[in-house]
Write a protein that holds these residues in place. Structure first.
Motif, PDB file in Angstrom:
ATOM      1  N   TYR A  32     141.201   0.938  69.127  1.00  0.00           N
ATOM      2  CA  TYR A  32     140.702  -0.297  68.461  1.00  0.00           C
ATOM      3  C   TYR A  32     141.905  -1.240  67.939  1.00  0.00           C
ATOM      4  CZ  TYR A  32     136.042   1.356  68.910  1.00  0.00           C
ATOM      5  OH  TYR A  32     134.656   1.864  69.230  1.00  0.00           O
ATOM      6  N   CYS A  33     143.073  -0.832  67.542  1.00  0.00           N
ATOM      7  CA  CYS A  33     144.274  -1.271  67.059  1.00  0.00           C
ATOM      8  C   CYS A  33     144.711  -1.917  68.322  1.00  0.00           C
ATOM      9  CB  CYS A  33     145.213  -0.502  66.373  1.00  0.00           C
ATOM     10  SG  CYS A  33     146.647  -1.354  66.128  1.00  0.00           S
ATOM     11  N   GLY A  34     144.811  -1.369  69.484  1.00  0.00           N
ATOM     12  CA  GLY A  34     145.422  -1.625  70.717  1.00  0.00           C
ATOM     13  C   GLY A  34     144.601  -2.863  71.234  1.00  0.00           C
ATOM     14  N   ALA A  35     143.284  -2.615  71.168  1.00  0.00           N
ATOM     15  CA  ALA A  35     142.253  -3.889  71.765  1.00  0.00           C
ATOM     16  C   ALA A  35     142.299  -5.178  71.008  1.00  0.00           C
ATOM     17  CB  ALA A  35     141.123  -3.119  71.927  1.00  0.00           C
ATOM     18  N   CYS A  36     142.557  -4.916  69.580  1.00  0.00           N
ATOM     19  CA  CYS A  36     142.779  -5.988  68.968  1.00  0.00           C
ATOM     20  C   CYS A  36     143.762  -7.045  69.089  1.00  0.00           C
ATOM     21  CB  CYS A  36     142.486  -5.671  67.438  1.00  0.00           C
ATOM     22  SG  CYS A  36     142.532  -6.836  66.125  1.00  0.00           S
ATOM     23  N   LYS A  37     144.757  -6.153  69.295  1.00  0.00           N
ATOM     24  CA  LYS A  37     146.149  -6.844  69.562  1.00  0.00           C
ATOM     25  C   LYS A  37     146.207  -7.375  71.045  1.00  0.00           C
ATOM     26  CE  LYS A  37     149.024  -4.132  66.475  1.00  0.00           C
ATOM     27  NZ  LYS A  37     150.256  -3.150  66.519  1.00  0.00           N
ATOM     28  N   ALA A  38     145.572  -6.896  71.834  1.00  0.00           N
ATOM     29  CA  ALA A  38     145.366  -7.161  73.368  1.00  0.00           C
ATOM     30  C   ALA A  38     144.527  -8.572  73.366  1.00  0.00           C
ATOM     31  CB  ALA A  38     144.941  -6.210  74.257  1.00  0.00           C
ATOM     32  N   THR A 106     158.166   9.419  68.413  1.00  0.00           N
ATOM     33  CA  THR A 106     157.162   9.771  67.308  1.00  0.00           C
ATOM     34  C   THR A 106     155.897  10.302  67.767  1.00  0.00           C
ATOM     35  OG1 THR A 106     156.446   7.725  67.475  1.00  0.00           O
ATOM     36  CG2 THR A 106     157.900   7.543  65.924  1.00  0.00           C
ATOM     37  N   GLY A 107     155.829  10.357  69.061  1.00  0.00           N
ATOM     38  CA  GLY A 107     154.428  10.789  69.774  1.00  0.00           C
ATOM     39  C   GLY A 107     153.364   9.812  69.518  1.00  0.00           C
ATOM     40  N   GLU A 108     153.594   8.905  69.023  1.00  0.00           N
ATOM     41  CA  GLU A 108     152.182   7.844  68.806  1.00  0.00           C
ATOM     42  C   GLU A 108     152.048   7.389  69.911  1.00  0.00           C
ATOM     43  OE1 GLU A 108     153.147   4.949  65.799  1.00  0.00           O
ATOM     44  OE2 GLU A 108     153.920   6.316  64.196  1.00  0.00           O
ATOM     45  N   ARG A 109     150.496   7.023  70.190  1.00  0.00           N
ATOM     46  CA  ARG A 109     150.016   6.614  71.236  1.00  0.00           C
ATOM     47  C   ARG A 109     149.760   4.951  70.952  1.00  0.00           C
ATOM     48  NH1 ARG A 109     144.310   7.100  74.098  1.00  0.00           N
ATOM     49  NH2 ARG A 109     143.592   6.468  72.102  1.00  0.00           N
ATOM     50  N   GLY A 110     149.562   4.455  72.086  1.00  0.00           N
ATOM     51  CA  GLY A 110     149.490   2.857  71.937  1.00  0.00           C
ATOM     52  C   GLY A 110     149.248   2.439  73.532  1.00  0.00           C
ATOM     53  N   PHE A 111     148.997   1.121  73.193  1.00  0.00           N
ATOM     54  CA  PHE A 111     148.503   0.418  74.676  1.00  0.00           C
ATOM     55  C   PHE A 111     149.627  -0.778  74.944  1.00  0.00           C
ATOM     56  CE2 PHE A 111     144.853   2.346  72.852  1.00  0.00           C
ATOM     57  CZ  PHE A 111     144.352   3.016  74.227  1.00  0.00           C
ATOM     58  N   MET A 112     150.027  -0.799  76.157  1.00  0.00           N
ATOM     59  CA  MET A 112     150.938  -1.799  76.717  1.00  0.00           C
ATOM     60  C   MET A 112     150.538  -2.598  78.098  1.00  0.00           C
ATOM     61  SD  MET A 112     154.902  -1.130  77.468  1.00  0.00           S
ATOM     62  CE  MET A 112     155.412  -1.094  75.908  1.00  0.00           C
ATOM     63  N   ARG A 113     150.718  -3.848  77.882  1.00  0.00           N
ATOM     64  CA  ARG A 113     150.272  -4.521  79.204  1.00  0.00           C
ATOM     65  C   ARG A 113     151.311  -3.931  80.509  1.00  0.00           C
ATOM     66  NH1 ARG A 113     148.957  -8.538  82.543  1.00  0.00           N
ATOM     67  NH2 ARG A 113     147.168  -9.906  81.642  1.00  0.00           N
ATOM     68  N   ILE A 114     150.375  -3.689  81.563  1.00  0.00           N
ATOM     69  CA  ILE A 114     151.517  -3.071  82.712  1.00  0.00           C
ATOM     70  C   ILE A 114     151.507  -3.788  83.982  1.00  0.00           C
ATOM     71  CG2 ILE A 114     151.310  -0.598  81.987  1.00  0.00           C
ATOM     72  CD1 ILE A 114     148.852  -0.325  84.064  1.00  0.00           C
ATOM     73  N   ASN A 115     150.356  -4.740  83.900  1.00  0.00           N
ATOM     74  CA  ASN A 115     150.478  -5.738  85.260  1.00  0.00           C
ATOM     75  C   ASN A 115     151.092  -7.188  84.663  1.00  0.00           C
ATOM     76  OD1 ASN A 115     149.236  -3.940  86.835  1.00  0.00           O
ATOM     77  ND2 ASN A 115     147.396  -4.487  86.204  1.00  0.00           N
ATOM     78  N   PRO A 181     153.945  -2.616  63.028  1.00  0.00           N
ATOM     79  CA  PRO A 181     153.791  -2.490  64.438  1.00  0.00           C
ATOM     80  C   PRO A 181     155.224  -2.046  65.021  1.00  0.00           C
ATOM     81  CG  PRO A 181     152.889  -4.506  63.970  1.00  0.00           C
ATOM     82  CD  PRO A 181     153.477  -3.971  62.780  1.00  0.00           C
ATOM     83  N   SER A 182     155.043  -0.779  65.865  1.00  0.00           N
ATOM     84  CA  SER A 182     156.337  -0.556  66.415  1.00  0.00           C
ATOM     85  C   SER A 182     156.713  -1.208  67.849  1.00  0.00           C
ATOM     86  CB  SER A 182     156.399   0.968  66.919  1.00  0.00           C
ATOM     87  OG  SER A 182     155.397   1.175  67.663  1.00  0.00           O
ATOM     88  N   ARG A 183     158.013  -1.110  68.273  1.00  0.00           N
ATOM     89  CA  ARG A 183     158.252  -1.960  69.452  1.00  0.00           C
ATOM     90  C   ARG A 183     157.400  -1.719  70.677  1.00  0.00           C
ATOM     91  NH1 ARG A 183     163.634  -0.461  71.392  1.00  0.00           N
ATOM     92  NH2 ARG A 183     162.515  -0.167  73.289  1.00  0.00           N
ATOM     93  N   SER A 184     156.857  -0.276  70.768  1.00  0.00           N
ATOM     94  CA  SER A 184     155.826   0.009  71.919  1.00  0.00           C
ATOM     95  C   SER A 184     154.702  -0.612  71.943  1.00  0.00           C
ATOM     96  CB  SER A 184     155.954   1.561  72.157  1.00  0.00           C
ATOM     97  OG  SER A 184     155.457   2.175  71.052  1.00  0.00           O
ATOM     98  N   GLU A 185     154.104  -0.844  70.613  1.00  0.00           N
ATOM     99  CA  GLU A 185     152.689  -1.425  70.559  1.00  0.00           C
ATOM    100  C   GLU A 185     152.628  -2.794  70.951  1.00  0.00           C
ATOM    101  OE1 GLU A 185     150.844  -0.671  66.777  1.00  0.00           O
ATOM    102  OE2 GLU A 185     151.998   1.350  66.437  1.00  0.00           O
ATOM    103  N   LEU A 186     151.399  -3.228  71.222  1.00  0.00           N
ATOM    104  CA  LEU A 186     151.183  -4.850  71.734  1.00  0.00           C
ATOM    105  C   LEU A 186     151.836  -5.575  70.596  1.00  0.00           C
ATOM    106  CD1 LEU A 186     147.701  -4.520  72.792  1.00  0.00           C
ATOM    107  CD2 LEU A 186     149.804  -4.583  74.141  1.00  0.00           C
TER     108      LEU A 186
END
Length: 186
Positions: A32-38, A106-115, A181-186
């Motif tokens: 939900y955090c990843g979707a909100c940022k996306a 950290t092992g934290e999961r997140g989402f990133m734009r890949i295309n 937010p970390s660098r790897s997050e949206l």
């Protein structure tokens, strides 16, 4: 006697509620955090690429006795409520352009734009990546849009920066994002 029946009914409901809650899966706030940022990122990108000279006419379209229209106002289309509504109808389909990331430290999961968008290069470093999670992110996006559409419109019309939009919507209003937010997050 009525008191005894009432007590038994209340106790039964309490026990049933406890059994129901154990079987339910807790909401994954990472998605939900990843979707909100996306959503913020995709809407901001679409608004920025819209023609800044495109106008939207609003107001009273009646023609007066003198043959002129009074009360018609012209405002910028990009970022207007009508434009945002149009964009929000399609934004969750863009979640297919995102993948799941795991920060190796950290092992934290997140989402990133890949295309990439229109030939832009994407730099991905120090991140373990998988293309899974697209459906999870799309489902979370659908929920964010349906529950917070009015908040999204209001925040975009306040003229906030992308970081301010993320902070307001994803951290303060929804509470989906909890940490900085970390660098790897949206």
């Amino acid at each position: 006697m009525r008191l005894l029946v009432l007590a038994v009914v209340c106790a039964s409901l309490f026990l049933l509620k406890g059994v129901e809650g154990k079987g339910k899966k807790a909401r994954d706030y990472t998605a939900y955090c990843g979707a909100c940022k996306a959503v913020i990122d995709e809407l901001q990108y679409s608004i920025n690429k819209e023609d800044p000279h495109k106008k939207l006419e609003t107001g009273n379209f009646r023609v007066g006795s003198d043959g002129k229209q009074s009360g018609v106002k012209s405002k910028r289309f990009a970022g207007s409520e009508a434009h945002l509504a149009e964009l929000m109808d399609n934004v969750c389909g863009l979640m297919q352009n995102y993948g799941t990331t795991t920060d190796p430290k950290t092992g934290e999961r997140g989402f990133m734009r890949i295309n990439s968008r229109a030939g832009e290069s994407i730099t991905i470093s120090n991140v373990n990546f998988s293309s899974g999670g697209t459906e999870e992110l799309k489902s979370a996006c659908d929920y964010v849009i349906s529950e917070y559409e009015d908040d999204i419109v209001m925040l975009f019309q306040d003229g906030l920066s992308q970081k301010e939009l993320e902070r307001e919507l994803c951290f303060d209003i929804t509470g989906y994002c909890k940490s900085t937010p970390s660098r790897s997050e949206l």
